[in-house]
Structures are given as structure tokens and as C-alpha cells.
Motif scaffolding. Sequence first.
Motif, PDB file in Angstrom:
ATOM      1  N   ALA A  30      -5.461   2.110  -8.443  1.00 18.38           N
ATOM      2  CA  ALA A  30      -6.129   0.862  -8.048  1.00 18.38           C
ATOM      3  C   ALA A  30      -5.633  -0.314  -8.887  1.00 18.38           C
ATOM      4  O   ALA A  30      -5.416  -1.419  -8.367  1.00 18.38           O
ATOM      5  N   GLY A  62      -6.805   5.988   8.489  1.00 15.61           N
ATOM      6  CA  GLY A  62      -6.456   4.669   7.959  1.00 15.61           C
ATOM      7  C   GLY A  62      -5.960   3.735   9.044  1.00 15.61           C
ATOM      8  O   GLY A  62      -6.327   2.557   9.096  1.00 15.61           O
ATOM      9  N   VAL A  93      -5.167  -7.996   3.185  1.00 15.05           N
ATOM     10  CA  VAL A  93      -6.046  -6.976   2.604  1.00 15.05           C
ATOM     11  C   VAL A  93      -6.244  -5.805   3.563  1.00 15.05           C
ATOM     12  O   VAL A  93      -6.270  -4.639   3.143  1.00 15.05           O
ATOM     13  N   LEU A 120      -5.219  -2.091   2.291  1.00 11.37           N
ATOM     14  CA  LEU A 120      -6.205  -1.019   2.162  1.00 11.37           C
ATOM     15  C   LEU A 120      -5.985   0.074   3.202  1.00 11.37           C
ATOM     16  O   LEU A 120      -6.106   1.267   2.902  1.00 11.37           O
ATOM     17  N   GLY A 149       0.812  -1.211   0.000  1.00 15.75           N
ATOM     18  CA  GLY A 149       0.000   0.000   0.000  1.00 15.75           C
ATOM     19  C   GLY A 149       0.845   1.262   0.000  1.00 15.75           C
ATOM     20  O   GLY A 149       0.566   2.210  -0.755  1.00 15.75           O
ATOM     21  N   THR A 197      -2.906   2.089   2.233  1.00 16.24           N
ATOM     22  CA  THR A 197      -3.206   2.909   1.054  1.00 16.24           C
ATOM     23  C   THR A 197      -4.042   4.122   1.434  1.00 16.24           C
ATOM     24  O   THR A 197      -3.795   5.248   0.968  1.00 16.24           O
ATOM     25  N   LEU A 198      -5.049   3.922   2.279  1.00 16.56           N
ATOM     26  CA  LEU A 198      -5.876   5.043   2.714  1.00 16.56           C
ATOM     27  C   LEU A 198      -5.056   6.071   3.481  1.00 16.56           C
ATOM     28  O   LEU A 198      -5.151   7.290   3.224  1.00 16.56           O
ATOM     29  N   TYR A 220      -0.898  -6.913  -5.754  1.00 16.42           N
ATOM     30  CA  TYR A 220      -1.562  -7.903  -4.898  1.00 16.42           C
ATOM     31  C   TYR A 220      -1.477  -9.298  -5.511  1.00 16.42           C
ATOM     32  O   TYR A 220      -1.214 -10.288  -4.814  1.00 16.42           O
ATOM     33  N   THR A 241     -10.535 -13.245  -1.122  1.00 20.91           N
ATOM     34  CA  THR A 241     -11.080 -11.911  -0.902  1.00 20.91           C
ATOM     35  C   THR A 241     -12.558 -11.955  -0.565  1.00 20.91           C
ATOM     36  O   THR A 241     -13.110 -10.977  -0.050  1.00 20.91           O
TER      37      THR A 241
END
Length: 778
Positions: free
Chosen positions: A68, A157, A132, A136, A50, A139-140, A75, A106
Motif C-alpha cells: 500500500a 476487480g 483511482v 484500485l 496497480g 491492484t485488486l 500515486y 481523493t
Amino acid sequence: MTEKEPLGPRLVLTDAALLAALSLAAMSPLADAFDGLRWVVAAFGGIVIGLAGTLLARRLRWGAVLTALLLAVAYCLVGPALAAPDRALGGIIPTARAERDLLTGTVDGWRNALTLPVPLTDSFQVLVVPLVVGLLGATLAATFLWRSRWPSVAGLGVVAMFAVAATFGTRGTELPVVRGLALTIVLLVWIRWRALRSVRTSWPRRILLTTSVVAVAAIAGWGVNAATAGDATREVLRDHVDPPLEQLDFKSPLSKYRSYYLTQDDKDLFRIDGLPDGARVRLATMDEFDGIVWNVSTLDRSSGSSAFDRAAPAQSSTTVTITIDDYAGPWVPTIGGASGVSLTSNGDPDAARQLLRNDSTGAIAQIGGVAAGDVYTVDWSPTPAAGSAPSDAAADRSVAFDRPARQLPQLDKLAQTWIAQAGASSDAEIAAAVAQGFSTKGFYSDGRRDEAFATASGHGAKRLADLVADPSRMIGNDEQYASAMAFELQSLGMPARVVLGLEADKGPDFVGGDIAAWVEVRFVGTGWVAFDPTPPEDQQPAVLQEDPNPVPQPNVVQPPILPKEPATAEGAAPEGAGKSLSGQAWELLLKILGYVIVAGKILLLLSPLWALALIKRIRRLRRRRDPDLLVRMSGGWREVADRARDLGTTLPRSQTRVESSMVLAGRYPRADLPPLATVADRHVFGPVDPSADEVDAYWADVRTALKRMRKDAPWWRRPLAWLSPASIPWRSVGRSSVARARTAGIRVASSRLGRRVAGAGATARSAVTSAARRKGRR
């Protein structure tokens, strides 16, 4: 997304190191749900993906879609080594099976992480959860920190990762409030330091004040919650999710009873070494009857037959060894009350399999099923002997169970007769009377074709009703008698269950013909006591034979059969009678409505309006990222004019920016558009080109103006503006396309003509040169 602030290498490394450490700390509640440190590797790998992906996308100035896609590719490339190392080649290189587990994880990994017993291992895609969550969350946080105008919001995040990890953890997580408090303090100090890193101040004093304020607020909140909530316990998601019994891949175990001795009568199922005398071999325990089959219940996860947890390894000296041969299924053979089990497998080492144990029934299940060559070592403890409950024992009604919803009056009447004949008054005497009634009054039949009394299989309510329809000729086997007795005892309010197993006196090598079933009832102070309601195998009814010397009857001439007149249509009920016209009309209307809805969905998916939204999005990106700063500046105003056309305002294309802004000012007063037009004219027609910062600031004002224009527009116009074709100059687009095609054709034709002319000229020059040479020679 904007990237106004320059990021130095030292600041990026500091941010990345702090974010990685805080993210791992936020995901620490997962340590109580996972076994080992594999989840730490998966979580840290997701965090690195991320952070690195966001930083690379910022460097390349990529938007959300390309970012993305970059993260999805990373990933798929790195994920197998992190979340499915047993499927990857060498634990690193992705394979087709590893990618399949990664993608299905997922979706399935979240459910498996909540429903499988803890501690979790690296099977069933559960490592996808920390991977995951880390990806995520990082990344946030990195997007807010490095690619937005609100870097102080990056802590959201990390907080989101802590919330997800806490809900996917267990109730045994130690000091969750202290963890959250420490994480909050570090986040606040880091974010404040980052915002004021160029300001000289006393950071020890700031850290102390921040810690004190947060600690006082946390203590006050904890005190208020403790005073108002009472004895509240920590809640996690796994406490509200039913266990995944479908993971065991079984139907009703009792429904396979007849297939054992019909298809595996002489086949060796398994061998049990160390089997004690009189011990019952158990396969599955069922305590729920839905009127069709007996099955493992889902009523009480804490005490019912569905309360499976991870099986402890065998450790005691009282063990038996079970070697699997031709037996298959999810249920591991056990004896007595199994407390632990160990497995030595000769099957596929890559198979995802797991041992589960039910504390209430002592049953052991193997997710993925047992395989030939598997060797199980089972710890066991003795259980009460059959019928060993004291005569005055009472049933333990604290055990949760559902009484059968359907009643069988003939079975109730027959049971009451047996109870009255035996003079039974206590629960133990009632259970013994019902078992004795079936075993003494009934007859045995396996339903084989070579038997004189072939009976139907099954144990549903209809089969039980047929069993007791004629009390003088009850015929069946363990499947029917055990089901009927447990059904009746549950109807009387007693906790009863059916056990599928094998006859212990036939060991140590067991075949399919040794299959058996019995009933267990729980009594206070004694536990689960077994009852055998099935009659002996040699207890069969007498064969009903016809009279060998019937009295001869005289021949009687039968009257001729006279043909009847065909029935007329008069008086016959018309087709469809019995249905009201209103009911038929409603059925037709609902069917038409369903077709209309389906057609509408198809038309919506295939609608060209989505192409309009895509064209506008691409047009805006091209204007925003044009390398020429002047074109980028004028593109901002063109975006304002196009949005006005989409919102229903007509602007002549011959008007200047200032004239158009005066027209739009009356329609959208809050947008303040005249200054935007003036700034664009000053830079476009001015002597000095605008800088990149001035262009970015202008586009930021354009985005604000577009939002205010949308708010000033009528509410019904707002959603239509996204798909409006008014701002797309179709004629100019067509003309430009034709012009480009014409120009390309002219270039191609001229190039070909030029080559031909050049070739002709070369030929002429060659001829002239040859003639001159010949003339010279003359």
C-alpha cells in the motif's frame, strides 16, 4: 498472501496485457460523462501503476502494508501528470499545487464528478476518479491473480471497475447490457484458459459454448426483468445527488442589493455592447424564500432555479458583448433569455472556472466568479414585456415551488384590499393589482443617511412585516417591494420569483447605482412576465414636522423623590427558578456522560494495548520469513502455542511439542494439532532439512489450525485474544535485553582495554629495543 506458482515472463506479459485491456473496456461507461480522452490517460495510468506495483511487491515479497505504501508513493509521483497536468510543471513534474489537487481530489473529486454538469472536463479534480478506479481495480485483480491461491477470482476487480464506471456514468450510456455481457464472456474464457493452459483441448469449442451459455442466461434474465419491471429506466448516481450550489460561492444575491449603491454607486461594473432598447439586464433569479432571504432553490433540479447545466457556446447572430470591469461575483450579466455564452478571459489562465446555464431562468453562472477583463458573448432571445400577460391569463401551477411557511396577516389583508378594489378575478389581474397597490400606495427610499426617511435594509419576514405595518407610510426600495410581492403571490399559490438586475435605460456602461429588482410570474401560454411593484424614486412621504409655536406650559414644581427601602430576599424567586430538578439532573448527567465518552476515546487511542497487537504482528512476520527453514518450521508451532496462551490455555514451557499438542487437543478438537507437532518434530530433529515448499505448506496448515482454535474458543475470549499479553515472555524479553546490553558493554570495555594493553606493550617493546641498541653501541 502466498506466491506458490512460478510466473514466467510470457505469462506475466499476457496477464498484464489482458488485464489492462479488460480494465479499460470495463471503464468505458465513463466516456459518456467525460469530454475528450484525458480520462483514458488517467485510467490507463492508474491501471499500469496497480499492475506494476503489485508485481514489484510480489518480487520483493512485501506484505499488504508495504504494498500500500508503494502504491501511495507511485500515486503521488505519477498522479499529477495523469490527473492534474495543468498544475504539474511541464505537465509532468509534480508541484505543490498539483499534489494538493491530487490529495484533495481523493475526497472532493467523487462529489464533483457526480454533481458537475456533463460532459466533465479536467477541472475540479474529476480526473482523480478514473485514476483511482483504475489503480484500485487493477491492484485488486493483480493481487488475486499473482499473489493468492484463488487466481480465478481476479475477474472481481474488473467487474468492480465496470460497476463503478457505470454508476458514475450517465443514463445515455449505449448498450450497457451488451458491454457487460461481452466483458463477462472474455473474463470467463481468459480465466478458464489460464487455469487449463497446460491441458490440450479445443479452445474454439470452449469459447463457443461459454459464449452461448452466458448469452442465453443474459437473454433470459433480461426477459424476466423486462416482464416484471415494466418501463424501468437506467439509474445512475448523479440522478440522486443535488447539484453543488456551494461551488458557485454565493449567498443570497438579493441580500447584496444595498451594497451596490452604497459602496459601488459610481463604479463602472461592466459594459454591454449591442444592448437593445427596453431589454432587462439580469444577474440572478431567486424562487425560494425561507423567511430570511430569497435564494436559488434546490427544490426541483429539473426546472427550478438550481437546475444548472454546462452552458453551450454562443453561436447565433443575436448576441451582446459584456466586458467586466469592477463587477465581481458568480453571476454573469445577461439580457432576455440567454441560450449560449462564450468567454474570453484576460485573468489567471490557471484558474479553475466553468460556465453554467439554467434553462428555466436563463441565468448564467461562472464557477470561481467573473474577473476584471473577462469578455462574454451571450446569445439571447426576447422575453415578454412587463405586464404583457392577457387579463384572463392563468398562472402556470405546474411549476414546482414551496409556499412560504410563515404568514404575514397584515400583508395578506392589504393585498386582499387591493384585489377587491381593482375587482381582479384572474391570476393576471390579481398580480397586476398587487403590483399596482405597492407602486401607488408605497413610498421610495434607498435608506441613505442623507435622506429624510432612512429605512432599514433586508427583505426577511420581519422587514416585510415592518413595511406593511402602517399601510399609509410604506417605505422601501426594490429589495423590499419585490420581496413582498413575490411572497404574497406565492402565498396565493402562484409561481413567482424575484430577479436581481440593473436598469436597462442606464446602459451601455452600468454602475452600482443602477441596481434593480423586480418580480416575474409564470402564466400559461405566455411564460414568465415581469412586474415592477416599486414606487417611483420621487414618490416620497411628506416630512412630519413638529408644531413651530407650541403652547407654553407653566412650570410645575415636581415632588421630591423619596428613597425606597431595598427589596428583601424574602419572596424573591431563587436563581434557576422555572427549571425542574429532574431537567437539571438530566442536563448534568448528559454532560458527565459526554465527558466520560470523550475521555474513553482518548484513553482508547492512547492505550498501550495497540502496541501488543503490533508486537504480535511483527513476531509472526519474523517467524514466517526467517531465512533458516528449520527456524521457520519451528516458528509455526510456536505461533500455535502462543495463540493457545492468548486464548486462555496454560502450557508449561518445559513440555515437548507432542505433549503440548495432546493438552491442546482436548481444548481445540477441530484444530487437529497433534499432526502439526509430529511434522515439526520430524523435520526439526530429522536428518534432512525441509524444503521451502514443505515449510510453506506447514504454515498454511498452521493458519488453518489457528482459525479453528479461535472458533473452538468461547465467544467472549475471541476478541480478547488479539490484545492478550499472555504469549509475550516479558521476563525473557527483559533478560535478553539486559544480556544484550551487558554483552555490548563487555565488548566495548574489552576493546578499550585491549587498545590500552596493546599500547603499553608497544611502549615496553620500544623501550627494550632502545636499551639494546644503546648497549650494542657501547
